[in-house]
Design an enzyme around this catalytic site. Structure first.
Site, short mmCIF file in Angstrom:
data_model
loop_
_atom_site.label_atom_id
_atom_site.label_comp_id
_atom_site.label_asym_id
_atom_site.label_seq_id
_atom_site.Cartn_x
_atom_site.Cartn_y
_atom_site.Cartn_z
N GLU A 167 0.83 -1.20 0.00
CA GLU A 167 0.00 0.00 0.00
C GLU A 167 0.87 1.26 0.00
O GLU A 167 2.01 1.24 0.47
CB GLU A 167 -0.91 0.03 1.24
CG GLU A 167 -1.95 -1.07 1.25
CD GLU A 167 -2.81 -1.04 2.49
OE1 GLU A 167 -3.88 -1.65 2.46
OE2 GLU A 167 -2.42 -0.39 3.49
N HIS B 242 4.70 -0.03 14.73
CA HIS B 242 3.32 -0.38 14.36
C HIS B 242 2.53 -0.99 15.51
O HIS B 242 1.47 -1.57 15.29
CB HIS B 242 3.30 -1.32 13.15
CG HIS B 242 4.09 -0.85 11.98
ND1 HIS B 242 3.77 0.30 11.28
CD2 HIS B 242 5.22 -1.33 11.41
CE1 HIS B 242 4.65 0.49 10.31
NE2 HIS B 242 5.54 -0.48 10.38
N ARG C 189 -12.95 -9.12 16.98
CA ARG C 189 -12.80 -9.54 18.37
C ARG C 189 -12.85 -8.30 19.25
O ARG C 189 -12.92 -7.17 18.75
CB ARG C 189 -11.44 -10.23 18.57
CG ARG C 189 -10.27 -9.38 18.07
CD ARG C 189 -8.92 -9.98 18.38
NE ARG C 189 -7.83 -9.35 17.67
CZ ARG C 189 -7.24 -8.22 18.01
NH1 ARG C 189 -7.68 -7.56 19.06
NH2 ARG C 189 -6.24 -7.73 17.30
#
Length: 661
Positions: free
Chosen positions: A200, A235, A297
């Site tokens: 990306e 990240h 979740r």
């Protein structure tokens, strides 16, 4: 509602689920590995069942063992927590095939969002904006490099399965693409069993904003507003907040509606999070946010949503899984105040956030904050699982009030025995850009070394450590008034010298005892005047000239921990003066920084290497560690091989001495 549930997880999330289950009258069954036999979640549950050895693959990822435990215990449902099997559709099907209820979404919903490329194609059809990039099936390196070239650097390579920053690499230039691709593939294969990736366009100033969604089995879906998770390292989220700073009502509505469309498109039931990335190079704009992925979740950061909405999301999960409708409609939900969550990790920010292991000799969390944890003082932080040891959550009427509460809470954390990021988190709270709400995912990286490195110990901290080493901070053993005159000497002032190790150096401190528990401590030519007002052997009240302050000093054997003025400092009593001797050369060896698995060995004896060359790659605590050559030279020995499990400090590779190279 269920009578009994099994929690297929460990640590703080297992403890979190147990607390809510207890409040609503549901019995709980914990599962544990050999490493967790004495863990807090095992002690808290109504019953607990062993499911295997320490390795996660043989215990918390062992589907047959977990299903057998659930059936043997008589549980009616299984709560997956987060991580481990929480987003594994095969696990959902196994639970349901055993006649049990899975407390979460359907297997088909998890599959629909489990692969990032397929999920983005689905979202495009649902009218949800997606990040520009390549999300197709072709995986040959040359083709992917061409796609990266076409979209322009920098780019982001992402494992198409899983999340949490695993298998994610930012690439700045074409020359680095091939190595980053291989590394992302390895980590994706290791973490999720899938080495395929997508590529990306990397945004130069992105913000990570996610929306909490909830659906039921009757077709209803709502959003519970947004969280900003932009403060990240490698990240991985560090501090999360709700709501997002600078969010307008119009943009909140647009993001919330997009998240609800995403969940409705897959018939979602239960708690989930739709993650967006916003390009804020020109500010937070309604036309500049894009779908990244959906976590099917409960999220680690769900407590900030609970704090601003007044809801218990685990209670909602149990109610929905039991077949009940959502407790509130969208128009009944509202935001109250501001909340922050900080993730307290066993890690060393100054060493690129390297995870730490060890036994928690001290573990005192702040009293004026919500703290979700799965450990206690005396527990062992092992290399087998994620190193997060607690979450610190605060709520205030305004963002400024909540942030001030978070800083105070972090400064009063008392954790010893392992290195933690508590000081780093407190310094983050004081970062001007963060305090102003000007956040993006690159903020920590731009802040520099001062944010990562612990400040040097003050002279006051040295003085406290010296008094502890000499026994002057111990609580009086009896009420005898003479016991309070430990520094009294019949023939005048007495002086003693103590040697302390701190910061890879030995320090000599001369302590002169004066009247009424007053002392002069001389260190490096500086004299610190200190008076001990009170002590119970750990909590100390001291006076430095015109200031009266509190400190916590913990001594265990020759190790001394000083928590003072918002910082933690470690000292050790030296065995004898000058025991360090001459400094030793440190540029000839690569040693394991922590226990782990050797994944790649890139050099052999006799090979010439340059400083910075990647020589050994390890896998430890769910992350990949690349160890580089400390200098130019020739490889002398490589005593390890791919597949070896090594201990902390184990020799991985050595170079020939410089004069022989």
């Amino acid at each position: 509602m269920f009578r009994k549930i099994l929690i297929a997880n460990r640590g703080e999330i297992a403890c979190r689920v147990i607390r809510t289950a207890r409040q609503v009258g549901v019995s709980t069954v914990a599962v544990f590995s050999d490493a967790d036999r004495d863990a807090l979640h095992v002690a808290m549950a109504d019953e607990a069942i062993r499911i295997g050895p320490a390795e996660a693959a043989k215990s918390y990822l062992n589907i047959p063992a977990i299903i057998e435990a659930a059936k043997a215990s008589g549980a009616e449902a299984v709560h997956p927590g987060y991580g481990f099997l929480s987003e594994n559709p095969d696990f959902v099907e196994a639970v349901e095939a055993a006649g049990l209820v899975f407390i979460g979404p359907s297997a088909s919903a998890i599959r629909a969002m489990g692969l990032k490329d397929a999920a983005k194609a689905l979202m495009e059809k649902a009218g949800v904006p997606v990040v520009p990039g390549y999300h197709g099936e072709r995986q040959d390196a040359a083709f992917l490099a061409g796609e990266a070239e076409a979209m322009g650097y920098p780019v982001l390579i992402k494992a198409r399965a899983g999340g949490g920053g695993k298998g994610m690499r930012r690439v700045e230039r074409p020359a680095d693409f091939a190595a980053a691709l291989e590394s992302a593939r390895r980590e994706g294969e290791s973490a999720f069993g899938d080495g395929r990736v997508l590529v990306e366009k990397y945004m130069t100033k992105p913000r990570h904003i996610e929306v909490q969604v909830f659906g039921d089995k009757h077709g209803n879906v709502v959003h519970l507003f947004e969280r900003d998770c932009s403060l990240q390292r490698r990240h991985q989220k560090v501090i999360e907040e709700a709501p997002a700073p600078g969010m307008t009502a119009e943009m909140r509505a647009a993001m919330g509606q997009a998240a609800v469309r995403a969940a409705a498109a897959i018939g979602y039931s239960g708690a989930g999070t739709v993650e967006f990335i916003a390009d804020v190079s020109e500010g937070l704009r309604q036309d500049r946010f894009y779908f990244m992925e959906m976590n099917t979740r409960l999220q680690v950061e769900h407590p900030v949503t609970e704090a601003i909405t007044g809801l218990d999301l685990v209670e909602w999960q149990l109610h929905v899984a039991a077949g009940g409708p959502l407790a509130k409609r969208q128009e009944e939900l509202s935001i109250n105040g501001w909340a922050f969550e900080a993730r307290l990790y066993a890690e060393n920010p100054a060493r690129d956030f390297l995870p730490a292991t060890g036994r928690l000799s001290v573990f005192d969390l702040p009293q004026d904050a919500r703290t979700d944890s799965g450990v206690r003082a005396g527990d062992l932080i092992t290399p087998y699982y994620d190193p997060m040891i607690a979450k610190v959550i605060v709520h205030g009427r305004t963002r400024a009030e909540a942030l001030a509460k978070l800083e105070t809470a972090l400064e009063t954390c008392r954790v010893g025995g392992v290195t933690t990021n508590a000081g780093f988190l407190a310094r983050l709270c004081r970062l001007p850009a963060f305090a102003a709400g000007d956040v993006d995912t690159g903020l920590i990286g731009r802040a520099g070394e001062s944010l990562l490195n612990e400040p040097d110990a003050s002279e006051e901290a040295f003085a406290l450590a010296a008094l502890s080493a000499l026994g002057f901070l111990e609580a009086p053993a009896d009420p005898d008034p003479w016991g309070h005159l430990r520094s009294f000497r019949l023939w005048g002032e007495a002086a003693q010298t103590v040697f302390l190790d701190h910061g890879d150096a030995e320090h000599a401190l001369r302590v002169t005892a004066r009247e009424k528990n007053r002392f002069h401590v001389e260190h490096n030519g500086i004299i610190t005047d200190i008076a001990v007002k009170s002590t119970d052997g750990r909590s100390v009240r001291v006076a430095f000239e015109d200031r009266v302050l509190s400190a916590t000093v913990h001594r265990e054997g020759t190790d001394i921990l000083v928590f003072f003025a918002g910082h933690a400092h470690t000292f050790a009593i030296a065995e004898e003066a000058g025991h360090h001797g001459e400094a030793t050369a440190g540029g000839d060896r690569l040693s394991a920084p922590m226990p782990g698995l050797v994944r790649i060995v890139s050099a052999e004896p006799g090979a010439r290497v340059a400083k910075g060359d990647a020589l050994v790659t390890m896998e430890a605590m769910k992350m990949e560690l690349v160890l580089a050559a400390p200098r130019d030279g020739v490889v002398a020995t490589v005593p390890v091989a791919v597949g070896d499990q090594v201990a902390e400090g184990a020799l991985l590779l050595s170079l020939e001495p410089e004069e022989a190279a």
